[in-house]
Design a protein around this motif. Structure first.
Motif, PDB file in Angstrom:
ATOM      1  N   LEU A  46      -2.305 -30.349  12.337  1.00  0.00           N
ATOM      2  CA  LEU A  46      -3.585 -29.689  12.626  1.00  0.00           C
ATOM      3  C   LEU A  46      -3.370 -28.396  13.415  1.00  0.00           C
ATOM      4  CD1 LEU A  46      -5.739 -32.816  13.531  1.00  0.00           C
ATOM      5  CD2 LEU A  46      -6.141 -31.261  11.598  1.00  0.00           C
ATOM      6  N   ALA A  47      -2.467 -28.415  14.383  1.00  0.00           N
ATOM      7  CA  ALA A  47      -2.166 -27.213  15.162  1.00  0.00           C
ATOM      8  C   ALA A  47      -1.549 -26.140  14.276  1.00  0.00           C
ATOM      9  CB  ALA A  47      -1.232 -27.554  16.320  1.00  0.00           C
ATOM     10  N   ARG A  48      -0.649 -26.535  13.390  1.00  0.00           N
ATOM     11  CA  ARG A  48      -0.031 -25.572  12.473  1.00  0.00           C
ATOM     12  C   ARG A  48      -1.076 -24.985  11.522  1.00  0.00           C
ATOM     13  NH1 ARG A  48       4.476 -28.219   9.390  1.00  0.00           N
ATOM     14  NH2 ARG A  48       4.880 -26.077   8.740  1.00  0.00           N
ATOM     15  N   HIS A  49      -1.995 -25.816  11.041  1.00  0.00           N
ATOM     16  CA  HIS A  49      -3.069 -25.333  10.166  1.00  0.00           C
ATOM     17  C   HIS A  49      -3.941 -24.326  10.911  1.00  0.00           C
ATOM     18  CE1 HIS A  49      -6.933 -25.301   8.060  1.00  0.00           C
ATOM     19  NE2 HIS A  49      -6.277 -25.707   6.978  1.00  0.00           N
ATOM     20  N   ARG A  50      -4.255 -24.624  12.162  1.00  0.00           N
ATOM     21  CA  ARG A  50      -5.098 -23.723  12.942  1.00  0.00           C
ATOM     22  C   ARG A  50      -4.415 -22.379  13.151  1.00  0.00           C
ATOM     23  NH1 ARG A  50      -8.792 -24.990  18.167  1.00  0.00           N
ATOM     24  NH2 ARG A  50      -9.694 -22.929  18.240  1.00  0.00           N
ATOM     25  N   VAL A  51      -3.119 -22.384  13.404  1.00  0.00           N
ATOM     26  CA  VAL A  51      -2.380 -21.126  13.565  1.00  0.00           C
ATOM     27  C   VAL A  51      -2.390 -20.344  12.255  1.00  0.00           C
ATOM     28  CG1 VAL A  51      -0.076 -20.158  13.910  1.00  0.00           C
ATOM     29  CG2 VAL A  51      -0.935 -21.899  15.474  1.00  0.00           C
ATOM     30  N   ALA A  52      -2.165 -21.040  11.151  1.00  0.00           N
ATOM     31  CA  ALA A  52      -2.077 -20.375   9.844  1.00  0.00           C
ATOM     32  C   ALA A  52      -3.426 -19.904   9.314  1.00  0.00           C
ATOM     33  CB  ALA A  52      -1.424 -21.311   8.825  1.00  0.00           C
ATOM     34  N   HIS A  53      -4.489 -20.666   9.596  1.00  0.00           N
ATOM     35  CA  HIS A  53      -5.788 -20.375   8.969  1.00  0.00           C
ATOM     36  C   HIS A  53      -6.905 -20.043   9.953  1.00  0.00           C
ATOM     37  CE1 HIS A  53      -4.162 -21.638   5.114  1.00  0.00           C
ATOM     38  NE2 HIS A  53      -3.644 -22.684   5.725  1.00  0.00           N
ATOM     39  N   GLY A  54      -6.617 -20.068  11.259  1.00  0.00           N
ATOM     40  CA  GLY A  54      -7.603 -19.685  12.256  1.00  0.00           C
ATOM     41  C   GLY A  54      -8.602 -20.765  12.632  1.00  0.00           C
ATOM     42  N   HIS A  56      -9.365 -25.438  12.399  1.00  0.00           N
ATOM     43  CA  HIS A  56      -8.933 -26.749  11.922  1.00  0.00           C
ATOM     44  C   HIS A  56      -9.568 -27.003  10.558  1.00  0.00           C
ATOM     45  CE1 HIS A  56      -8.257 -27.596  16.320  1.00  0.00           C
ATOM     46  NE2 HIS A  56      -7.093 -27.851  15.772  1.00  0.00           N
ATOM     47  N   PRO A  57      -8.929 -27.798   9.723  1.00  0.00           N
ATOM     48  CA  PRO A  57      -9.499 -28.068   8.406  1.00  0.00           C
ATOM     49  C   PRO A  57     -10.728 -28.970   8.498  1.00  0.00           C
ATOM     50  CG  PRO A  57      -7.591 -29.459   8.748  1.00  0.00           C
ATOM     51  CD  PRO A  57      -7.669 -28.523   9.924  1.00  0.00           C
ATOM     52  N   ALA A  58     -11.543 -28.957   7.457  1.00  0.00           N
ATOM     53  CA  ALA A  58     -12.725 -29.815   7.408  1.00  0.00           C
ATOM     54  C   ALA A  58     -12.345 -31.275   7.199  1.00  0.00           C
ATOM     55  CB  ALA A  58     -13.661 -29.351   6.290  1.00  0.00           C
ATOM     56  N   GLU A  59     -11.210 -31.506   6.554  1.00  0.00           N
ATOM     57  CA  GLU A  59     -10.736 -32.874   6.319  1.00  0.00           C
ATOM     58  C   GLU A  59      -9.216 -32.898   6.307  1.00  0.00           C
ATOM     59  OE1 GLU A  59     -11.112 -32.955   1.490  1.00  0.00           O
ATOM     60  OE2 GLU A  59     -12.860 -33.505   2.687  1.00  0.00           O
ATOM     61  N   LEU A  60      -8.646 -34.067   6.533  1.00  0.00           N
ATOM     62  CA  LEU A  60      -7.184 -34.191   6.609  1.00  0.00           C
ATOM     63  C   LEU A  60      -6.501 -33.853   5.290  1.00  0.00           C
ATOM     64  CD1 LEU A  60      -6.754 -37.423   8.766  1.00  0.00           C
ATOM     65  CD2 LEU A  60      -6.520 -35.036   9.481  1.00  0.00           C
ATOM     66  N   TYR A  83     -10.814 -38.737  11.439  1.00  0.00           N
ATOM     67  CA  TYR A  83     -10.742 -37.338  11.855  1.00  0.00           C
ATOM     68  C   TYR A  83     -12.125 -36.742  11.736  1.00  0.00           C
ATOM     69  CZ  TYR A  83      -9.862 -32.302  11.410  1.00  0.00           C
ATOM     70  OH  TYR A  83      -9.885 -30.931  11.556  1.00  0.00           O
ATOM     71  N   ARG A  84     -12.593 -36.139  12.836  1.00  0.00           N
ATOM     72  CA  ARG A  84     -13.904 -35.489  12.843  1.00  0.00           C
ATOM     73  C   ARG A  84     -13.782 -34.134  13.539  1.00  0.00           C
ATOM     74  NH1 ARG A  84     -16.036 -40.938  14.880  1.00  0.00           N
ATOM     75  NH2 ARG A  84     -16.565 -41.994  12.948  1.00  0.00           N
ATOM     76  N   PRO A  85     -13.773 -33.055  12.778  1.00  0.00           N
ATOM     77  CA  PRO A  85     -13.766 -31.736  13.424  1.00  0.00           C
ATOM     78  C   PRO A  85     -15.157 -31.451  13.997  1.00  0.00           C
ATOM     79  CG  PRO A  85     -13.850 -31.504  11.040  1.00  0.00           C
ATOM     80  CD  PRO A  85     -13.736 -32.973  11.327  1.00  0.00           C
ATOM     81  N   SER A  86     -15.204 -30.643  15.047  1.00  0.00           N
ATOM     82  CA  SER A  86     -16.498 -30.286  15.641  1.00  0.00           C
ATOM     83  C   SER A  86     -16.716 -28.787  15.569  1.00  0.00           C
ATOM     84  CB  SER A  86     -16.576 -30.784  17.088  1.00  0.00           C
ATOM     85  OG  SER A  86     -15.571 -30.189  17.857  1.00  0.00           O
ATOM     86  N   ALA A  87     -17.936 -28.386  15.766  1.00  0.00           N
ATOM     87  CA  ALA A  87     -18.311 -26.975  15.667  1.00  0.00           C
ATOM     88  C   ALA A  87     -17.637 -26.114  16.730  1.00  0.00           C
ATOM     89  CB  ALA A  87     -19.826 -26.835  15.769  1.00  0.00           C
ATOM     90  N   ASP A  88     -17.233 -26.707  17.847  1.00  0.00           N
ATOM     91  CA  ASP A  88     -16.625 -25.928  18.932  1.00  0.00           C
ATOM     92  C   ASP A  88     -15.124 -25.701  18.746  1.00  0.00           C
ATOM     93  OD1 ASP A  88     -15.593 -28.431  19.496  1.00  0.00           O
ATOM     94  OD2 ASP A  88     -16.422 -28.553  21.520  1.00  0.00           O
ATOM     95  N   LEU A  93      -9.615 -37.429  16.653  1.00  0.00           N
ATOM     96  CA  LEU A  93      -8.612 -38.023  15.779  1.00  0.00           C
ATOM     97  C   LEU A  93      -8.200 -39.334  16.418  1.00  0.00           C
ATOM     98  CD1 LEU A  93      -6.575 -37.764  13.363  1.00  0.00           C
ATOM     99  CD2 LEU A  93      -5.040 -36.638  14.997  1.00  0.00           C
ATOM    100  N   TYR A  94      -8.308 -40.445  15.662  1.00  0.00           N
ATOM    101  CA  TYR A  94      -7.963 -41.716  16.276  1.00  0.00           C
ATOM    102  C   TYR A  94      -7.698 -42.818  15.256  1.00  0.00           C
ATOM    103  CZ  TYR A  94     -13.031 -42.608  15.704  1.00  0.00           C
ATOM    104  OH  TYR A  94     -14.291 -42.755  15.213  1.00  0.00           O
TER     105      TYR A  94
END
Length: 131
Positions: A46-54, A56-60, A83-88, A93-94
């Protein structure tokens, strides 16, 4: 690189120290550590995705195959981790934990004053301190 090694050491220490307060059987500890390892793999992806795409993804599933070869499965349910991404920009993740129920990321009952069985503890979130 030293930066990554320090991150891995910190995660390992966090996993070891957080499990100390939960009175579990050997089987329960094994399941806990397996889940924590898989959660760590997902968190890194998830951290790598955020770095690459700015963001977190909407789903795993969006992590495959660029960051993970397959979506890790929660050993307790046979299903993907929750996994539940939030607007902020944050996420939940659990694993569902030993009671095998989705308790919305809660780790224990509100009344935690008495000694409890491992099955009384709820979900195992990443990072545990976020809940």
């Amino acid at each position: 690189p030293p930066r990554i090694e320090g991150f891995i050491a910190k995660m390992y220490f966090q996993m070891m120290s957080q499990s100390a307060g939960i009175a579990m059987t050997i089987e329960g500890r094994s399941l806990y550590f397996h889940a924590r390892l898989e959660l760590a793999r997902i968190a890194i992806a998830l951290a790598r995705h955020r770095v690459a795409h700015g963001r977190h993804p909407a789903e795993l599933a969006a992590l495959v195959p660029e960051f993970l070869p397959a979506i890790p499965i929660d050993i307790l349910t046979g299903e993907p981790f929750i996994y539940r991404p939030s607007a902020d920009g944050m996420f939940q993740l659990y694993s569902v934990g030993l009671n095998r129920r989705d308790d919305n990321g809660r780790t224990r009952p509100k009344d935690d004053s008495r000694r409890r069985s491992p099955h009384d503890y709820f979900d195992w979130p990443w990072p545990e301190s976020s809940r």
